[in-house]
Every structure is written in C-alpha cells, then in structure tokens.
Design an enzyme around this catalytic site. Structure first.
Site, PDB file in Angstrom:
ATOM      1  N   SER A 121      59.002   1.161  32.720  1.00  0.00           N
ATOM      2  CA  SER A 121      59.850   2.147  32.063  1.00  0.00           C
ATOM      3  C   SER A 121      60.391   1.582  30.747  1.00  0.00           C
ATOM      4  O   SER A 121      59.616   1.135  29.911  1.00  0.00           O
ATOM      5  CB  SER A 121      60.972   2.575  33.029  1.00  0.00           C
ATOM      6  OG  SER A 121      61.593   3.732  32.569  1.00  0.00           O
ATOM      7  N   ASP A 123      43.788  20.173  43.056  1.00  0.00           N
ATOM      8  CA  ASP A 123      43.721  18.994  43.920  1.00  0.00           C
ATOM      9  C   ASP A 123      42.279  18.549  44.172  1.00  0.00           C
ATOM     10  O   ASP A 123      41.976  17.353  44.206  1.00  0.00           O
ATOM     11  CB  ASP A 123      44.444  19.296  45.244  1.00  0.00           C
ATOM     12  CG  ASP A 123      44.659  18.068  46.104  1.00  0.00           C
ATOM     13  OD1 ASP A 123      44.157  16.995  45.734  1.00  0.00           O
ATOM     14  OD2 ASP A 123      45.317  18.188  47.159  1.00  0.00           O
ATOM     15  N   ASP A 147      43.647  16.321  48.922  1.00  0.00           N
ATOM     16  CA  ASP A 147      44.435  15.401  49.757  1.00  0.00           C
ATOM     17  C   ASP A 147      45.893  15.341  49.312  1.00  0.00           C
ATOM     18  O   ASP A 147      46.636  14.440  49.701  1.00  0.00           O
ATOM     19  CB  ASP A 147      43.817  13.993  49.707  1.00  0.00           C
ATOM     20  CG  ASP A 147      43.789  13.431  48.288  1.00  0.00           C
ATOM     21  OD1 ASP A 147      44.011  14.209  47.335  1.00  0.00           O
ATOM     22  OD2 ASP A 147      43.552  12.223  48.129  1.00  0.00           O
ATOM     23  N   ILE A 194      46.861  14.720  46.272  1.00  0.00           N
ATOM     24  CA  ILE A 194      47.002  13.752  45.183  1.00  0.00           C
ATOM     25  C   ILE A 194      46.035  14.126  44.054  1.00  0.00           C
ATOM     26  O   ILE A 194      44.839  14.312  44.300  1.00  0.00           O
ATOM     27  CB  ILE A 194      46.675  12.328  45.677  1.00  0.00           C
ATOM     28  CG1 ILE A 194      47.604  11.931  46.831  1.00  0.00           C
ATOM     29  CG2 ILE A 194      46.778  11.330  44.523  1.00  0.00           C
ATOM     30  CD1 ILE A 194      47.193  10.645  47.528  1.00  0.00           C
ATOM     31  N   ASP A 196      54.329  10.754  37.489  1.00  0.00           N
ATOM     32  CA  ASP A 196      55.579  10.208  36.951  1.00  0.00           C
ATOM     33  C   ASP A 196      56.487  11.353  36.529  1.00  0.00           C
ATOM     34  O   ASP A 196      56.138  12.141  35.652  1.00  0.00           O
ATOM     35  CB  ASP A 196      55.258   9.297  35.760  1.00  0.00           C
ATOM     36  CG  ASP A 196      56.463   8.489  35.296  1.00  0.00           C
ATOM     37  OD1 ASP A 196      57.590   9.046  35.267  1.00  0.00           O
ATOM     38  OD2 ASP A 196      56.287   7.312  34.953  1.00  0.00           O
ATOM     39  N   HIS A 224      57.747   7.582  39.153  1.00  0.00           N
ATOM     40  CA  HIS A 224      58.156   6.716  38.050  1.00  0.00           C
ATOM     41  C   HIS A 224      58.343   5.276  38.530  1.00  0.00           C
ATOM     42  O   HIS A 224      59.345   4.965  39.162  1.00  0.00           O
ATOM     43  CB  HIS A 224      59.444   7.249  37.429  1.00  0.00           C
ATOM     44  CG  HIS A 224      59.821   6.527  36.166  1.00  0.00           C
ATOM     45  ND1 HIS A 224      58.987   6.439  35.087  1.00  0.00           N
ATOM     46  CD2 HIS A 224      60.935   5.850  35.829  1.00  0.00           C
ATOM     47  CE1 HIS A 224      59.575   5.744  34.128  1.00  0.00           C
ATOM     48  NE2 HIS A 224      60.752   5.370  34.558  1.00  0.00           N
TER      49      HIS A 224
HETATM   50 CA    CA Z   1      42.878  15.107  45.261  1.00  0.00          CA
END
Ligand code: CA
Ligand code: NAG
Ligand code: NAG
Ligand code: NAG
Ligand code: NAG
Ligand code: NAG
Ligand code: NAG
Ligand code: NAG
Ligand code: NAG
Ligand code: NAG
Ligand code: NAG
Ligand code: NAG
Length: 535
Positions: free
Chosen positions: A193, A262, A269, A271, A405, A445
C-alpha cells in the site's frame, strides 16, 4: 529447499551467525545504546527482549492509540532499539531497529500504510522471525490522519520519502555497529500500500539501498490516487440520494458480476483471475415495469454502477486514474461506496495540497485533481519509469497486487509496469531480469479475500507456509537475490476460514504479468495443477 534460518552457514560464507545468542543480553543492548553516536539520532531506549515476550507499545497519545497496535509479541530473542531522529529543524521521525540474536547477516526495512504515521510493528516482528535485522519508522508523524502535514512541507517530505530513507541509513549504521566485526549481507524491503509506494520510491531515487524489494499494492501516482479515492462520493452521491446503493444492492451487483465474468478464466469459482477481462454491463439489473421491484435496481442506480467502473478522466480527457476493478464490491460497499467522504482524500487535499482546513471532499473536481497532480509535494507521485540504476546494480523487484483490492485498484499496477517497460524500452522478457509483477487473484488490499492470498507477505500469512520459498514472497526474494532463482509463479494458500488450524482449503499458483491464470480442468479447479499461465 533451502534453510532460511541458517542459509549463510549452509553456503559456507563468512556471513554466518554474526553473534552467539547471548548478543541480545542486556549488556550488549545497553552498550550499543551508550556507544552509538550518529548525527541527529537520540536513542530513547534499548531493551533485550526474549522470544515470546508480549511487548506493550506506546499508546499514550490519541495519535499513537489511533495506530491500533497496543502490543506485539517478539518472535525471537532480540535487542529492541527505539530512536528519535531529527530530519530537519521542523521535522523528525521515530525509528525502531529490532536486532535478532539469530542474525542471518541480512537487513530489512519495512514501510507504512495509508496516511500514517504508524510503525508497523507486526512487519518488524516478521522480519526478525526470519533472521533479518529489521527497521521501521513512523513516517514523520504519529497517527492515521494527515493533519501534521498542514503548513509543514518537511513533514510531507518525511512522508513522501525521507522517513524510510533515513531509517535505512541509520538502521544500516546501527546494525553494523551492533554486530561489529561481521560484514552485513544483502538488504531487502517489504511493504504494501503506502509501504509499496515507499518501496518504489527507494528503488527510483535511492537504488543503492536494497538488493531486493517485495512490493505490494503500491499507492503509485499518489496524488491522482487520492483524487480517484474521492471520486466515488461524486459518483454514488450521499446516502440520501436516489443514486446511492446500499450494501445489499452492491451484493446484487457482485453476484451479477460473477454471473457475467467468473467463468472467463475457465471456472466459476467466485474468483476473477483477471478482472481486466471483465467488461461488466449492469443493465440486466434494471427493474422491469412488470417486476415486483426487488432484486433489481432503478435506472439511476444502474447508472451509478456503470460510472463506478469507469476510469477517472480529467478536464481534457487525460487519464487521472484507471478504473476500479470489478469484484471488490462486498468490501467497497463499506469503503468507497458508503456515500461518505473518503478521509484520506480530505486530509491530503486540506493539509498537503490546498492548505485549507475547511475544504470538503464534495468539492472535488478535475480542476482540483490537476492542482494536486501538478503540486506533487516532494515527488510523492512516485511515477518514474526509469529504473535502470536499480537494474544496473543487480537489484530485484517482486511486485504483487491483489485482484480484488478494495482500496487501490489492481488496474494501476499493470499501468506502472507498462510505463516502466516503455520508458526503459524493455519488453517483459527483458524486464524479467530484475522486475517481476504477479497478480494475486481474490486477494483484497494487501491481505484477506476469497482467493489464495497467503503468500508470506506479512506475519499473519506465514502460519505454516514460512519455510518454503515458493509459498513465501520474502524468502523467494532471498533466493532470487542470493541464488539467482527468479520466481516464475507465486504460490498462495487459502486456509479454511483463513485459519491455518482448520487446514488448507486450496492452493493456487499466481502468474507473472502479462500472463494470466487459465483453468484447463474445471472439474478439479481446487488443485493447482488444474491451472496454467497463458497470454
Ligand atoms: Ca473464476
Ligand atoms: C499481549 O498483551 C495484550 C494486552 O496488553 C493482550 O491484549 C494480547 O492478547 C496479548 N497478546 C498475546 C499474543 O498474548
Ligand atoms: C536460532 O535458530 C536456530 C536454528 O533455527 C534455532 O534452533 C534456535 O532456537 C534459534 N535461537 C534463538 C535464540 O532464537
Ligand atoms: C518533531 O516534529 C514536530 C513537527 O511534526 C514538532 O512539533 C516537534 O516539536 C518536533 N520534536 C522535536 C523534539 O524537535
Ligand atoms: C511520536 O510519538 C513518539 C512517542 O512514541 C514521540 O517521541 C514523538 O515525539 C512523536 N512524534 C511527533 C512528530 O509528534
Ligand atoms: C501550502 O503550504 C506549503 C507549506 O507552507 C507551501 O509550500 C505551499 O505553497 C502552500 N500551498 C498553497 C496552495 O497555498
Ligand atoms: C441529503 O441530506 C443533506 C444533508 O442533510 C441535505 O442537504 C440534502 O438536501 C439531502 N438530499 C436529498 C436528496 O434529500
Ligand atoms: C420478486 O421477483 C424476484 C425475481 O423474479 C424473486 O426472486 C423474488 O422472490 C420476488 N420477491 C417477492 C417479494 O415476490
Ligand atoms: C485543458 O486544456 C485547456 C486549453 O488547452 C487548458 O487551459 C487547461 O489547463 C487544460 N486543463 C487541464 C486540467 O489539463
Ligand atoms: C494525473 O492526472 C493528470 C490529470 O489531472 C494527468 O495529466 C497525469 O498524467 C496523471 N498522472 C499520473 C501519474 O497518472
Ligand atoms: C467457517 O465460518 C463459517 C461462517 O462463520 C462457519 O459457519 C463455519 O462453521 C466455519 N467453518 C469451520 C470449519 O469452522
Ligand atoms: C499447513 O498445515 C495444514 C494443517 O496442519 C496442512 O494440511 C498443510 O499441508 C500445511 N500447508 C503447507 C503449505 O505446508
């Protein structure tokens, strides 16, 4: 696998254990306090601290208490030296050096966060746990706010570069004095950061300081970042306006983003491996006249969502800051999308840019953004693209950024990497020699998030991934600097409920930019082998 506790013994160099464990004794610690004589440095105290000691930290003023670091456990036997260092007639830092008895010969500087003002004791402790002589400073003021910048450009200069720089210069001199007679080995940096920005500032302007820098989610283009952080209030409006979305509505947006994006990486998943691939369109959330008005958004709110994911442009179409990446909505509902001014934006403008204690974040516009960018106090933008001095001395950079983030959009890191690439005329395969950037999917973050975010970037992430460099960016950096073993991927661990005691949920290898992670075996997506790095 290397042993990181005694690496120098293993390699047979003369840098092995500088001192016997007795070096943390009261007499060694107090004798250095008495004998260390350095301009503008006053030693407040020096204490020998046995491993396991729970140290109570100074909370005696509201500013120090705002750092919310009341205590820190010493992971190893060490000598803790607390200093006051005058940086100019009207500015100063507090600096701590923690010198472990099990010294590996290595030096480490840590950084700060936000607008603080706070020594990151947990990072200092982490450094000592891996055998580094470690320093950390308060960045020229105490506490999390920016009021100390007001009409004191020297305090701003400490914040922009001089606090970390001074900590390194004094810290190395002190380390050499304490472990007298033993040559210091390599020097490292670890920060995220604002700490990430500080790391790049040193690489840009003081290339001699470090051999290796581990830099996370850096607050680069700092003035523009401050403007961008303030721009969300302009986009959402305050909480009583028809354009503002509440957290439940952002959760709806988040689900819609996952529905659209996704599986672009090969598996749904939860993410987003590469959010830059996600061109999110919120129109499907628009309430239908025939619907019941729930699980949908009004036209005004749909427009807000579209604006939130646009880059922030200045008066004449110049880019102020790139867009917020899609995916961090569940956190950002409580950070940038609250309908409240973002405090760091207010403080930076009031006290460092405008000298106006009454300026309101609701007044922000692109004219103000241009003023901040042009004022650029003490070169805090940290945007130099020429890193050749650092490259030429053999320095290495491991840069990482969480792809979810919620505070510094991950889209700004590739922008800087590309800026370095074009400035130096080096394509990624040549930058690889000294600068590698990894995108950590599902990391918020600096830490936390739904992804495999534990990469050894801090003490909380070391649980049981400490000893293997592939799982630990700081140890990875040692391997790169000292053995020439450069990282191809960074391996992250996700523990069940982020608790190592509950066991590993999944492990994932994170790819080196510009490669991105692609799932080639969706049925086994929790296995690292189901993924490959691809263009
Ligand atoms: Ca994914
Ligand atoms: C250290 O002491 C503080 C109180 O001073 C306490 O809150 C904290 O839990 C202690 N930490 C550990 C690891 O025991
Ligand atoms: C020093 O490191 C060795 C090797 O890992 C370890 O066994 C020992 O406990 C450490 N000693 C101290 C004082 O931390
Ligand atoms: C340290 O700097 C602050 C300004 O940030 C100043 O108010 C204070 O007097 C200084 N302390 C000393 C001992 O010089
Ligand atoms: C910050 O706090 C320390 C005590 O931990 C104090 O010695 C120092 O003077 C303070 N710095 C400023 C600039 O007020
Ligand atoms: C604000 O104050 C600083 C330090 O006193 C000064 O350098 C700067 O020019 C001032 N800026 C404005 C916009 O007045
Ligand atoms: C929202 O609240 C502010 C301050 O209380 C008030 O000035 C403003 O008129 C309100 N706006 C709307 C749309 O209700
Ligand atoms: C309204 O419609 C949505 C979508 O069709 C449905 O999920 C929801 O349960 C309905 N809500 C009510 C209160 O009927
Ligand atoms: C935009 O362009 C105009 C005319 O060229 C210039 O006067 C102004 O300073 C520019 N504004 C910014 C923010 O660059
Ligand atoms: C900051 O924003 C200004 C426009 O206000 C732009 O001209 C400048 O290039 C930006 N700087 C960086 C480092 O992005
Ligand atoms: C993980 O956390 C969730 C939500 O707090 C809880 O329901 C679940 O039982 C936890 N899992 C374990 C294995 O503790
Ligand atoms: C971490 O500990 C868990 C549980 O003790 C174990 O299953 C796992 O393999 C360990 N992970 C690593 C990377 O060593």
């Amino acid at each position: 696998m290397h042993s990181y506790i005694l690496p120098l013994l293993a390699s047979g160099t003369s840098l092995a254990f500088a001192q016997q464990p007795a070096s943390y004794s009261d007499s060694a610690c107090s004798s250095i306090a008495a004998s260390f004589d350095y301009p503008d440095v006053t030693i407040n105290f020096a204490q020998a601290i046995p491993a396991g000691t729970n140290i109570s930290l100074d909370q005696s003023t509201p500013e120090l208490a705002s750092c919310t670091r009341p205590s820190q456990v010493a992971p190893v036997d060490l000598c803790r030296i607390a200093m006051f260092v005058k940086t100019t007639a009207i500015s100063n830092i507090t600096l701590e050096a923690w010198l472990p008895s099990n010294w590996t010969g290595r030096f480490l500087s840590t950084g700060n966060g936000g607008l603080s003002g706070c020594i990151q004791y947990e990072d200092i402790a982490y450094g000592t746990s891996l055998g580094f002589a470690t320093v950390g400073a308060n960045n020229g003021h105490n506490g999390t706010r920016g009021t100390a910048f007001y009409k004191n450009a020297e305090v701003v200069a400490d914040f922009a570069w001089r606090s970390v720089h001074t900590g390194v210069v004094v810290g190395k001199a002190l380390t050499n004095a304490f472990y007298a007679g033993t040559e210091m080995g390599k020097s490292y940096y670890l920060g995220c950061s604002t700490g990430g920005r500080e790391g790049f500032k040193m690489v840009q302007d003081f290339p001699e300081h470090f051999d290796g820098a581990v830099i996370g989610a850096p607050a680069l283009a700092f003035n523009n970042l401050s403007s961008w952080s303030g721009s969300f209030l302009l986009k959402t409006g305050p909480t009583n306006s028809s354009t503002w979305l509440n957290p439940a509505e952002w959760a709806l947006v988040h689900s819609d983003i996952l529905a659209q994006c996704d599986d672009l990486d090969g598996v749904a998943d939860g993410i987003l491996e590469d959010p830059t691939m996600c061109t999110y369109k919120p129109v499907n959330l628009l309430c239908s006249p025939s619907g019941n008005g729930t699980n949908c958004l009004t036209a005004a709110k749909v427009e807000t969502v579209a604006k939130v994911f646009e880059p922030y442009y200045g008066a004449n179409g110049s880019l102020i800051f790139p867009r917020m990446q899609p995916g961090s909505e569940l956190s950002d509902a409580f950070i940038y999308y609250t309908g409240q001014p973002f405090p760091y934006t207010t403080d930076w403008y009031r006290y460092a840019i405008l000298n106006s204690t009454t300026w309101q974040a609701s007044e922000l516009n692109s004219e103000y953004a241009a003023i901040a960018s042009e004022t650029d106090p003490s070169g805090i933008s940290t945007w130099k693209g020429d890193l050749s001095a650092f490259k030429n001395k053999g320095g290495k950079i491991l840069h990482y950024h969480g792809q979810a983030d919620s505070i510094i959009t991950s889209t700004n890191s590739p922008r800087y990497y590309d800026h370095v690439s074009t400035t130096m005329g080096l394509p990624p395969k040549d930058l690889d020699e000294f600068y590698r950037f990894f995108r950590i999917s599902g990391m918020d973050h600096c830490s936390g998030g739904v992804g495999a975010w534990q990469i050894g970037q801090n003490i909380e992430s070391t649980a049981n991934v400490t000893q293997d460099a592939q799982n630990n960016v700081l140890l990875r950096m040692i391997d790169w600097v000292e053995s020439g073993e450069a990282p191809e991927t960074v391996t992250g661990t996700k523990f069940v409920n982020d608790s190592a005691s509950l066991g590993v949920d999944f492990v994932r290898n994170h790819c080196k930019y510009p490669l991105r992670n692609r799932c080639k075996d969706a049925a086994n997506y929790q296995s690292p082998d189901a993924w490959e790095c691809a263009l």
